[in-house]
Structures are given as C-alpha cells and as structure tokens.
Design an enzyme around this catalytic site. Structure first.
Site, PDB file in Angstrom:
ATOM      1  N   ARG A 160       0.791  -1.407  -0.010  1.00  0.00           N
ATOM      2  CA  ARG A 160      -0.127   0.017  -0.009  1.00  0.00           C
ATOM      3  C   ARG A 160       1.013   1.385  -0.086  1.00  0.00           C
ATOM      4  O   ARG A 160       0.461   2.188   0.730  1.00  0.00           O
ATOM      5  CB  ARG A 160      -0.859  -0.162   0.995  1.00  0.00           C
ATOM      6  CG  ARG A 160      -1.946  -1.113   1.350  1.00  0.00           C
ATOM      7  CD  ARG A 160      -3.005  -1.172   0.139  1.00  0.00           C
ATOM      8  NE  ARG A 160      -3.555  -2.342   0.259  1.00  0.00           N
ATOM      9  CZ  ARG A 160      -3.507  -3.717  -0.398  1.00  0.00           C
ATOM     10  NH1 ARG A 160      -2.228  -3.661  -0.978  1.00  0.00           N
ATOM     11  NH2 ARG A 160      -3.862  -4.801  -0.316  1.00  0.00           N
ATOM     12  N   SER A 239     -11.299  -0.275   2.996  1.00  0.00           N
ATOM     13  CA  SER A 239     -10.399  -0.388   4.121  1.00  0.00           C
ATOM     14  C   SER A 239     -10.026   0.798   4.738  1.00  0.00           C
ATOM     15  O   SER A 239      -9.006   1.476   4.202  1.00  0.00           O
ATOM     16  CB  SER A 239      -9.523  -1.406   3.971  1.00  0.00           C
ATOM     17  OG  SER A 239      -9.995  -2.651   3.510  1.00  0.00           O
ATOM     18  N   GLU A 343      -5.513   4.249   6.158  1.00  0.00           N
ATOM     19  CA  GLU A 343      -5.124   4.060   4.379  1.00  0.00           C
ATOM     20  C   GLU A 343      -5.568   5.403   3.816  1.00  0.00           C
ATOM     21  O   GLU A 343      -4.755   5.801   2.930  1.00  0.00           O
ATOM     22  CB  GLU A 343      -5.699   2.957   4.018  1.00  0.00           C
ATOM     23  CG  GLU A 343      -5.286   2.435   2.636  1.00  0.00           C
ATOM     24  CD  GLU A 343      -5.584   1.183   2.367  1.00  0.00           C
ATOM     25  OE1 GLU A 343      -6.003   0.848   1.151  1.00  0.00           O
ATOM     26  OE2 GLU A 343      -6.023   0.204   3.073  1.00  0.00           O
TER      27      GLU A 343
END
Length: 351
Positions: A160, A239, A343
């Site tokens: 990520r 998420s 995130e």
C-alpha cells in the site's frame, strides 16, 4: 477546462464528506492537467489533486486552494499491453480487460476510484497488486517541471505504498501502463485463500476470467466494499486501516497481549512479510478489541458488513468520522499494543 468557485467537494468523495474548495478545476486532457498544476505552482496556490475520491478524507472546513479533478479518458490496448489515462474509472477498466480475455487485474474488480490512483497506493486485493502488472507510470514532475516516464523498478512499490505516496507533492500521475497476460480466457493463478475457497478450487489454480471477476465482486459486495448510492454501508473509503506489519520483537509482544486478553489457545492471523517481519489483520484486531460490525451510535459507524470500513450513515461530518477512527485506534492500541495506520489520505485534518 471547467472552473467553479466555492465548490462542494463532498460529492466527489465516496465518503460524501468534506467542505468546499475555494476553486475547483476539472481537467479532461493531460495538457489541461499540466497547465493547472503549473499555474498553481507558479502562484504558490495550494493544490489538491482528486481522482475518484475513494481514498480521500477532506476536513469540514474544505480546502483553501485549487482542487484539480482529473477526468481524462483513455483505454489503449495493444496486444497484452494496456495504457490507461489517469481519469479512467478503475472498475470499468478491469471489466474491459476481462472482456478482452487478459489476466492480471481481474481480482481488483469493484475497487472504486480512478486508474491514476492505483500506483500511488499500490492498490491490491484478493491476492493481486497493481505493482505486479504495472510497467511504467507517466507523470508530471512538479520539481523538474516536465513530464517523466517512471519504470516499475523506480516506483518503490511496497505494501500500500509507492514513491508517489512517499512524495505526495511531487508527481501528478497522467497515465499508467500495464503488461497483462493472455491465458486462453483463464485468470492469473489464484493467490488468495478466500477467493479459491469461494470458487471451490485450490490456491494457485486458474479459473475462467469472468468467474474470477464475478466472485471477487460478490465477496466485496458481501463486505459493503462495492459502491451503492442507496446503501450507507458503502459510503466509505473501503478499508480505513492498513494491515499492521510488525518487527519480530513487536510481534512477540503482540502475541503475549493476545494470550493475556483472549487466552493461550487463541492464535491471531499472521503472514510472513519482508525482512523477517509479520503481517497481521487489522480487521481481526478491531473486532477482538471490541469494535464489532455496526459499532457506534452516531452518524459515523463501523460497517455492518466489515469491521475495516468506517461509514457515513448519511448525516456525518468529517469530525464524526475522525472521532470514530481515533476511538478505534486507541482501543486497539490499548488492547494489543499495535497502532493502526489510516489508509485514506487526509486533507486539512489528521488522526
């Protein structure tokens, strides 16, 4: 290029949250994108680049500068090589590659947002990451004031993360190039256990491309991870937290806390990561810390379908969302000594 003033930004995000921008530009060509960026940089005006708005948390006060919405279009396929304009809708692009019989991104179906955002976050799900198929990223470099082509090896991809995320004020992605696979209508080997189980096959098997895509869409929908304007469980950024990756000593401390809190027979999810580290599950941590599906009584709550999704129930403010996120972070840390990291990108606010 369309220009609006005191323009609402909430409708441009999947959270439907955030105040207005002093100025909003919508660019439909690479030249317009570059011109808008150069103008902002030359005048010293703060610049916010917006793609699909699926990974963005904007403060209630909005953005006192120029917001640039990238709405460029372009899907160019040559054999197994694909080039996408940054403004292309990602989930539509995935569907088209499946229709063309090309494997490599079929398990990334249903992920909201634009193609240009995928290398920034190194978007991944169900055993696939874009870093495995991206060959080059074409971007405008605000430091050198020129368009550059950055090969995969120089993108610094990791979980990520990427060079583009590490230098958020330097690069504006214009185009993304991929190399896919022609496998006689079959998917890439399935790497994710849940996907393989759902399809009744073994990890590593290939399945029909369309079946892989439909299965992933079904799994995502069951977790509220496919956008639906009528379903507040999907008014989220997907998420909200990344899965923690722990150093060996930190993982042993974590195991001790798990056993103290939940019993010696409880084993948390653990997956090998780089450099001897271990990745565990943020969703598991959140749930076992007491923040179960549907947690909350206010306008921002945890999704009723998945503990990793924080949602706007329709009347939330960004501060409502952040208050919930901070509560979850504090609770998980108190329970297990692990600090969750958000995130989505935050604008004008922070946890």
């Amino acid at each position: 290029m369309q220009e609006l003033h005191d323009a609402p930004l909430a409708p441009l995000t999947t959270f439907r949250l955030g105040g207005p921008a002093a100025r909003l530009l919508t660019a439909t060509t690479d030249a317009e994108v570059i011109a808008a960026v150069r103008e902002a940089d030359a005048s010293g005006t703060p610049l916010l680049v917006i793609g699909g708005g699926s990974n963005l948390v904007i403060g209630d006060k909005g953005f006192d500068g120029t917001a640039l919405r990238i709405a460029t279009k372009g899907f160019e396929l040559s054999g197994t090589s694909l080039e996408l304009a940054a403004g292309e809708v990602w989930t539509d692009a995935v569907a088209r590659t499946v229709e063309e019989g090309l494997a490599g991104i079929e398990c990334l179906a249903g992920i909201p947002g634009s193609a240009g955002a995928t290398p920034i976050q190194n978007v991944g799900a169900y055993g696939q990451e874009v870093s495995s198929t991206i060959t080059e990223v074409v971007a405008y470099d605000r430091r050198t004031r020129e368009t550059v082509t950055i090969p995969n090896t120089e993108c610094a991809f990791s979980y990520r993360h990427s060079r583009f995320k590490a230098e958020p004020d330097r690069f504006v992605v214009l185009r993304v190039r991929f190399e896919l696979e022609e496998a006689n209508g079959l998917s890439a080997p399935l790497k994710y256990p849940e996907t393989a189980r759902a399809m009744g096959v073994e990890q590593g098997d290939r399945v029909p491309l369309s079946a892989a895509r439909e299965t992933v869409l079904g799994l995502r929908a069951g977790k509220g991870m496919v956008l639906d304007p009528e379903d507040h469980d999907t008014w989220s950024a997907g998420s909200f937290f990344t899965n923690p990756i722990l150093e060996p000593a930190a993982f042993q401390d974590f195991l001790g806390r798990v056993h103290d809190r939940l019993g010696p027979d409880v084993t948390p999810p653990a997956f090998p990561a780089e450099d001897g580290r271990t990745k565990t599950s943020a969703a598991w941590l959140i749930d076992r810390a007491g923040f179960t599906k549907g947690y909350g009584s206010g306008p921002a709550r945890i999704s009723t379908k998945h503990t990793l999704a924080l949602t706007n129930r329709g009347a939330a403010t960004t501060e409502d969302l952040l208050a919930l996120a901070r509560e979850v972070v504090a609770g998980v840390h108190a329970a297990f000594g692990v600090t969750l990291v958000n995130e989505p990108v935050t604008v004008g606010v922070s946890l």
